[in-house]
Enzyme design. Sequence first.
Site, PDB file in Angstrom:
ATOM      1  CE  LYS A  63      -3.837  -2.268   2.354  1.00 43.64           C
ATOM      2  NZ  LYS A  63      -4.560  -2.416   3.630  1.00 43.64           N
ATOM      3  CG  HIS A 106       1.554  -9.452  17.448  1.00 47.92           C
ATOM      4  ND1 HIS A 106       2.839  -8.982  17.371  1.00 47.92           N
ATOM      5  CD2 HIS A 106       1.428 -10.350  16.449  1.00 47.92           C
ATOM      6  CE1 HIS A 106       3.457  -9.567  16.365  1.00 47.92           C
ATOM      7  NE2 HIS A 106       2.620 -10.393  15.788  1.00 47.92           N
TER       8      HIS A 106
END
Length: 120
Positions: A63, A106
């Site tokens: 991206k 995470h």
Amino acid sequence: MIKGIGVDIIELKRIEHAIEKNKRFYDRILTEREKEMVKQFTTLHRKVEYTAGRFAAKEAYAKANGTGIGGALSFVDIEILPDENGKPEVYLKGKKCKTAFLSISHSTQFVVAQVVIEES
């Protein structure tokens, strides 16, 4: 000067399901060196976390690069490896990408990755 910024978030359950359903999933997403690293983990949870982190990081890089994953750039063209301190670094087709800066995080359910690419 910043060339691009990319971010991606993925559910751990989605990656876990993909790993359990398709044994070739690792081959599609990870490079040989990344697959060697995932073999070191003894629990499915840690393998899922690692793989999800790489998946999100590669999506974020694509991206930021402005190409996305597809024709010009595949998952295995992008490699995420730790430096000597464990910080993830981006390699593009085997060469360290010195203009890309990556962060992976995470939680119990998600992995998020952000990439900033500077002009070279």
